[in-house]
Motif scaffolding. Sequence first.
Motif, PDB file in Angstrom:
ATOM      1  N   TRP A 528      -3.765  -9.766  50.556  1.00 45.23           N
ATOM      2  CA  TRP A 528      -2.862  -9.063  51.465  1.00 45.23           C
ATOM      3  C   TRP A 528      -1.859  -8.309  50.612  1.00 45.23           C
ATOM      4  N   VAL A 529      -1.970  -6.972  50.597  1.00 43.48           N
ATOM      5  CA  VAL A 529      -1.131  -6.135  49.755  1.00 43.48           C
ATOM      6  C   VAL A 529      -0.363  -5.205  50.678  1.00 43.48           C
ATOM      7  N   THR A 530       0.927  -5.500  50.875  1.00 44.15           N
ATOM      8  CA  THR A 530       1.668  -4.744  51.877  1.00 44.15           C
ATOM      9  C   THR A 530       3.143  -4.653  51.506  1.00 44.15           C
ATOM     10  N   GLY A 531       3.728  -3.514  51.862  1.00 41.91           N
ATOM     11  CA  GLY A 531       5.167  -3.339  51.699  1.00 41.91           C
ATOM     12  C   GLY A 531       5.636  -3.250  50.269  1.00 41.91           C
ATOM     13  N   ASN A 532       4.786  -2.808  49.346  1.00 40.45           N
ATOM     14  CA  ASN A 532       5.164  -2.658  47.943  1.00 40.45           C
ATOM     15  C   ASN A 532       5.528  -1.206  47.639  1.00 40.45           C
ATOM     16  N   ASP A 533       6.443  -1.030  46.704  1.00 38.71           N
ATOM     17  CA  ASP A 533       6.852   0.300  46.258  1.00 38.71           C
ATOM     18  C   ASP A 533       6.075   0.624  44.988  1.00 38.71           C
ATOM     19  N   LEU A 534       5.041   1.448  45.123  1.00 37.83           N
ATOM     20  CA  LEU A 534       4.155   1.775  44.010  1.00 37.83           C
ATOM     21  C   LEU A 534       4.197   3.266  43.694  1.00 37.83           C
ATOM     22  N   ARG A 535       5.330   3.888  43.921  1.00 37.55           N
ATOM     23  CA  ARG A 535       5.449   5.324  43.701  1.00 37.55           C
ATOM     24  C   ARG A 535       5.302   5.666  42.221  1.00 37.55           C
ATOM     25  N   GLY A 536       4.604   6.776  41.977  1.00 38.25           N
ATOM     26  CA  GLY A 536       4.420   7.263  40.616  1.00 38.25           C
ATOM     27  C   GLY A 536       3.058   6.971  40.034  1.00 38.25           C
ATOM     28  N   TRP A 537       2.304   6.093  40.662  1.00 36.93           N
ATOM     29  CA  TRP A 537       0.971   5.782  40.168  1.00 36.93           C
ATOM     30  C   TRP A 537      -0.036   6.788  40.715  1.00 36.93           C
ATOM     31  N   GLY A 538      -0.993   7.173  39.891  1.00 36.97           N
ATOM     32  CA  GLY A 538      -2.052   8.031  40.382  1.00 36.97           C
ATOM     33  C   GLY A 538      -2.836   7.351  41.494  1.00 36.97           C
ATOM     34  N   THR A 539      -3.071   6.045  41.321  1.00 38.11           N
ATOM     35  CA  THR A 539      -3.703   5.232  42.363  1.00 38.11           C
ATOM     36  C   THR A 539      -2.774   4.074  42.658  1.00 38.11           C
ATOM     37  N   ALA A 540      -2.323   3.962  43.905  1.00 39.48           N
ATOM     38  CA  ALA A 540      -1.397   2.882  44.232  1.00 39.48           C
ATOM     39  C   ALA A 540      -2.119   1.535  44.267  1.00 39.48           C
ATOM     40  N   VAL A 541      -3.221   1.450  45.028  1.00 41.21           N
ATOM     41  CA  VAL A 541      -3.976   0.202  45.163  1.00 41.21           C
ATOM     42  C   VAL A 541      -5.449   0.516  44.912  1.00 41.21           C
ATOM     43  N   ARG A 542      -6.049  -0.166  43.982  1.00 42.45           N
ATOM     44  CA  ARG A 542      -7.489  -0.042  43.743  1.00 42.45           C
ATOM     45  C   ARG A 542      -8.150  -1.324  44.243  1.00 42.45           C
ATOM     46  N   ASP A 543      -8.870  -1.231  45.343  1.00 41.42           N
ATOM     47  CA  ASP A 543      -9.421  -2.398  46.028  1.00 41.42           C
ATOM     48  C   ASP A 543     -10.925  -2.493  45.797  1.00 41.42           C
ATOM     49  N   ARG A 544     -11.338  -3.589  45.162  1.00 44.09           N
ATOM     50  CA  ARG A 544     -12.764  -3.869  44.987  1.00 44.09           C
ATOM     51  C   ARG A 544     -13.121  -5.239  45.560  1.00 44.09           C
ATOM     52  N   GLY A 545     -12.164  -5.842  46.254  1.00 40.50           N
ATOM     53  CA  GLY A 545     -12.380  -7.164  46.799  1.00 40.50           C
ATOM     54  C   GLY A 545     -13.015  -7.128  48.175  1.00 40.50           C
ATOM     55  N   THR A 546     -13.027  -8.312  48.816  1.00 39.03           N
ATOM     56  CA  THR A 546     -13.586  -8.470  50.158  1.00 39.03           C
ATOM     57  C   THR A 546     -12.486  -8.897  51.107  1.00 39.03           C
TER      58      THR A 546
END
Length: 555
Positions: A528-546
Amino acid sequence: MDRRALMLATGGLLGGAGAAQILAAGPAAADPVPPVVVFDVREYGAVGDGVADDTAAFRYALTLARAVPGGGATLLVPPGSYALGESLLLGPGMTVQAHGARLFRTGNTSALVKNYTGGMPAVAEYEGAGNISVFGGTWDMRGSRFTSTCPAFVFTHADGFTVRDATVLDVPQAHAIELNAVRRARIVDCLFDGVYAGTGTPAVPNRLEAVQITAATSAANLPAPAFDGTPCVDVLITGCVMRNSRATTAPYDALCGDHYVAPAGAPDTHRRPHRNIRVLANRVESSGAYGVRATDWAQSVIADNTIDAATITGIYVSSGSGIPLTDISVTGNTILGTGTGTGTGSGSGAGSGGGIVVSNTSAGQNSSVVVSGNLVRATDGETGIYVSRTNGATITGNVVATTRHLSGGNCQGIQIQRSPHAVITGNHLSAVEGDGIGVDTESTEALIAQNTVSGATHNGISVASSEAAVRDNRITGAGTGGPAGSYAIRIGGNAVNVSVQGNVARVGTSGGGAEAGVGVMPGSQGAWVTGNDLRGWGTAVRDRGTGTVANGNLG
């Protein structure tokens, strides 16, 4: 203290012709103070010029002192330099006053000071000669010349020992002070300067503690029966300094501790931990292996010590025989330059160890361990702070700066393994050549919150165990080393139901090399990835899970 001052302090002093005067305790009281009996070694022929052999004078004075009814005699050693060819055997309640005196060996004697000798009846538990105090003195074992293994002080199977203001020099392949099955020991304001470690590689390395805290397990520890497994209880070591200032000696391998392992098939009575050990406000200036080696301790505190340049680990809490260690507090210590492998003692291990290590064997699980408020700087090894096989560890408020692995591997700032229910909060980590925080195998239900990680060359926070909560951390410059697969926050492939919320992750001024703000690895489930401040990244979240839920993130 000069002789006249001591005379006044004890109510006067008279002696001569082989007898000491019993001194009155003053006006009668409801609970009268026992008389003080003082034996001045000068009155029995000691010269103290560093040339004459003073052994016979000490032997005579001690024989009389031990014969005082009820014990409690004082052996006075005025300033001078005394040559001794045998041990000083102290009886119950005895005190040695030796401020300003140097006492040195003239041969391969046994310990200079002890409460037991061969041929005495065996005693159990804490029933031997106790309530013994040694104040002052420079105790020179001359181990570089008389090389047979021998501690300076040995106390065993008794209650009540104090060594204060003593300096111990050049011990041959042994300990400055050996505490074997003792209760109520106080080692205060002492200096331990150098040990003769022999030539070549010792048969068993890392065993030359300045103060050994050990149990009555076998004759291999100390030939003082009974070997009933009695541990040490209520030991205070404070205000002491350990160093190595001479070319003819080496550093001790630790200020205090043991290498205790219960013999194979030993009964449970031989598996009792030492209890209520306090190591407070000491300074380790040089160590061949560890600063403090806390082996088989429980209900103990290691606090406010400064440890500089320990070759392997600054503070090492462990059990060699799987005894569960409970209620250990490691707080407020300053640990500088560990794991370098540059010491000259019997320790080796460049690039191993770390700043603070808590562990156990595969058979043991620790609990209620607190590592808080420590400063760990310049670790060359595996980790700044490492906790393994510990349930409910608390790692909070520590500063870990500038870690590296000499082989170029991952030197994590904080790492836990096989340690469920850990709380890792409020730590500050910077310049970490590896992962800032690693939560690894079998460390379920960890809380990682409100930590600051700056300049980790790998992942800022890496979680490879299930049911973890990663909350409100700030991570800057993760992946500065540019390894593939680095992230500000990484959720490993075996992790289930990891929650990542409210964290702030920035790329940093160096640009970093991480692939994304948050990486969810293949094999992970239900992140569960929510409400994070990830500004500035080319990719904020890279999801390969299930089954990942990723929403409400800025980036």
